[in-house]
Design a protein around this motif. Structure first.
Motif, mmCIF file in Angstrom:
data_model
loop_
_atom_site.group_PDB
_atom_site.id
_atom_site.type_symbol
_atom_site.label_atom_id
_atom_site.label_comp_id
_atom_site.label_asym_id
_atom_site.label_seq_id
_atom_site.Cartn_x
_atom_site.Cartn_y
_atom_site.Cartn_z
ATOM 1 N N ASN A 234 56.536 86.583 6.200
ATOM 2 C CA ASN A 234 55.678 85.590 6.835
ATOM 3 C C ASN A 234 55.053 84.607 5.844
ATOM 4 O OD1 ASN A 234 55.443 86.317 9.853
ATOM 5 N ND2 ASN A 234 55.265 88.292 8.813
ATOM 6 N N SER A 235 55.615 84.552 4.649
ATOM 7 C CA SER A 235 55.223 83.556 3.639
ATOM 8 C C SER A 235 53.720 83.566 3.352
ATOM 9 C CB SER A 235 55.649 82.148 4.087
ATOM 10 O OG SER A 235 57.042 82.081 4.287
ATOM 11 N N ILE A 236 53.189 84.775 3.158
ATOM 12 C CA ILE A 236 51.783 84.892 2.778
ATOM 13 C C ILE A 236 51.614 84.352 1.360
ATOM 14 C CG2 ILE A 236 49.915 86.515 2.304
ATOM 15 C CD1 ILE A 236 50.520 86.114 5.276
ATOM 16 N N ASP A 237 50.579 83.547 1.160
ATOM 17 C CA ASP A 237 50.360 82.912 -0.144
ATOM 18 C C ASP A 237 49.602 83.806 -1.118
ATOM 19 O OD1 ASP A 237 51.339 80.093 0.451
ATOM 20 O OD2 ASP A 237 49.870 80.368 2.052
ATOM 21 N N LEU A 238 48.543 84.477 -0.626
ATOM 22 C CA LEU A 238 47.684 85.280 -1.489
ATOM 23 C C LEU A 238 47.462 86.649 -0.861
ATOM 24 C CD1 LEU A 238 44.775 82.703 -2.084
ATOM 25 C CD2 LEU A 238 46.950 82.815 -3.315
ATOM 26 N N TYR A 239 47.416 87.674 -1.705
ATOM 27 C CA TYR A 239 46.938 88.983 -1.292
ATOM 28 C C TYR A 239 45.733 89.295 -2.158
ATOM 29 C CZ TYR A 239 46.459 93.970 -0.423
ATOM 30 O OH TYR A 239 45.946 95.208 -0.095
ATOM 31 N N ILE A 240 44.575 89.518 -1.517
ATOM 32 C CA ILE A 240 43.323 89.751 -2.224
ATOM 33 C C ILE A 240 42.840 91.156 -1.908
ATOM 34 C CG2 ILE A 240 40.968 88.950 -2.614
ATOM 35 C CD1 ILE A 240 41.806 86.210 -1.572
#
Length: 356
Positions: A234-240
């Motif tokens: 799903n083309s997630i940009d950041l994982y925090i």
């Protein structure tokens, strides 16, 4: 305080069952003419001790300087054993009475950490806490829509198999979660559905546990195997995340899915003295207390890490239209690929990637 009633519109009702239904969606109003600005803090709830109050003080200063819209918590909100009830005085001692700066009187969106699961989880999730302090918005998994950014908050503790099979002396409150397999399967389906529906420019996933980390907990294999494929698809940009009590920035080497991994778990107790490289690209590592800011303005995002003295340690920015990553120079120059750099602050170690 009426922040929650003023700022939040819930589009879908919270899950009546952890195995059914869609994720709760919260609309966070954002002024069209200004960037979205927020702070990220994790692993903080220690009744002001272990420099929690010091970090909170600097958070208040930065929040005032940049005029934040919200605060994101990456979990372990009440250490060591969560809340005992909705009347637990730790809610005041670790939250209400610590984050008192006027600039921090914004909505706080919180996920649960593993230590939160060691208390009465239903108490920490109880909306009654918002009657005490309406900033406190804690759920298992949910979505916050904030302008051109969608935040997907993920309940990561149930993924950790050892909490179920080998908890040792710790007790985990799995009410409304067990059985594990069904919970995770349905959560992943709900996340995938919500992410595919998203039309936001930026997609940010927030969880407690590390996906990639060079500190004491290291990579979480269950998340790499089960959650990461959904993020990539799903083309997630950041994982925090939090969990490791430090500050980190790691870039994925996967050119098809260049996720940025940010750890902000320095809200109180830190300095574990562990450094274990992994296969992805380490951009920054600080084994101490601090927090992170994130600003999103159109197709440009910028993150900054701060220590307990409010000193900016590392910053990163990315323009989605150009896919151009601009890394700010580290505090000190490193001749080797990765080395320990001493700052002008006592007993602090910062790891940064050199430009060579």
């Amino acid at each position: 305080m009426a922040l929650a009633a003023l700022l939040i519109a819930v589009i879908t009702l919270p899950l009546s069952s952890p195995a059914r239904g869609e994720l709760t969606i919260i609309e966070h109003p954002v002024e069209a003419s200004r960037p979205l600005r927020l702070l990220v803090i994790g692993d903080w709830g220690r009744k002001g001790r272990y420099n929690q109050s010091g970090v909170a003080k600097q958070m208040g200063k930065v929040a005032e300087d940049v005029s934040i819209d919200m605060v994101v918590s990456t979990g372990d909100n009440f250490l060591d054993d969560g809340l005992a009830s909705v009347d637990d005085k730790a809610f005041h001692e670790s939250f209400v009475d610590v984050y008192t700066a006027k600039s921090l009187q914004k909505p706080w969106y919180l996920v649960l950490g593993n230590h939160d699961y060691r208390g009465d989880v239903l108490a920490q999730l109880d909306p009654a806490l918002r009657n005490i302090d309406s900033r406190f918005i804690c759920m298992r998994s949910f979505v916050v829509e904030a302008g051109n950014v969608d935040f997907f908050f993920v309940d990561t503790s149930p993924f950790q198999l050892k909490y179920w099979t080998d908890p040792g002396e710790d007790h985990y409150d799995w009410r409304e979660v067990a059985p594990r397999e069904a919970y995770i399967e349905n959560l992943l389906k709900d996340l995938d559905t919500a992410m595919k529906r998203s039309r936001a420019t930026w997609k940010v996933a927030v969880g407690h546990h590390t996906m990639r980390s060079v500190s004491s907990h290291g990579d979480t294999q269950e998340l790499l195997q089960l959650l990461l494929p959904v993020l990539k698809d799903n083309s997630i940009d950041l994982y925090i995340n939090g969990h490791d009590h430090c500050l980190e920035h790691i870039s994925s080497r996967d050119s098809c899915s260049p996720i940025q991994y940010f750890t902000s778990g320095g809200g109180s107790k830190a300095w574990r003295g562990v450094f274990r490289p992994n296969d992805d690209k380490l951009e920054f590592f600080y084994d101490g207390q601090g927090f992170m800011s994130l600003e999103v303005d159109g197709d440009l995002a910028r993150a900054v890490f701060y220590d307990i003295d409010g000193q900016a340690l590392h910053s990163w920015s990315l323009s989605k239209s150009r896919r151009l990553q601009v890394d700010q120079p580290p505090i000190c120059s490193c001749s080797s690929k990765i080395r320990s750099c001493s700052s002008n602050l006592d007993a602090k170690s910062i790891y940064a990637v050199s430009s060579s």
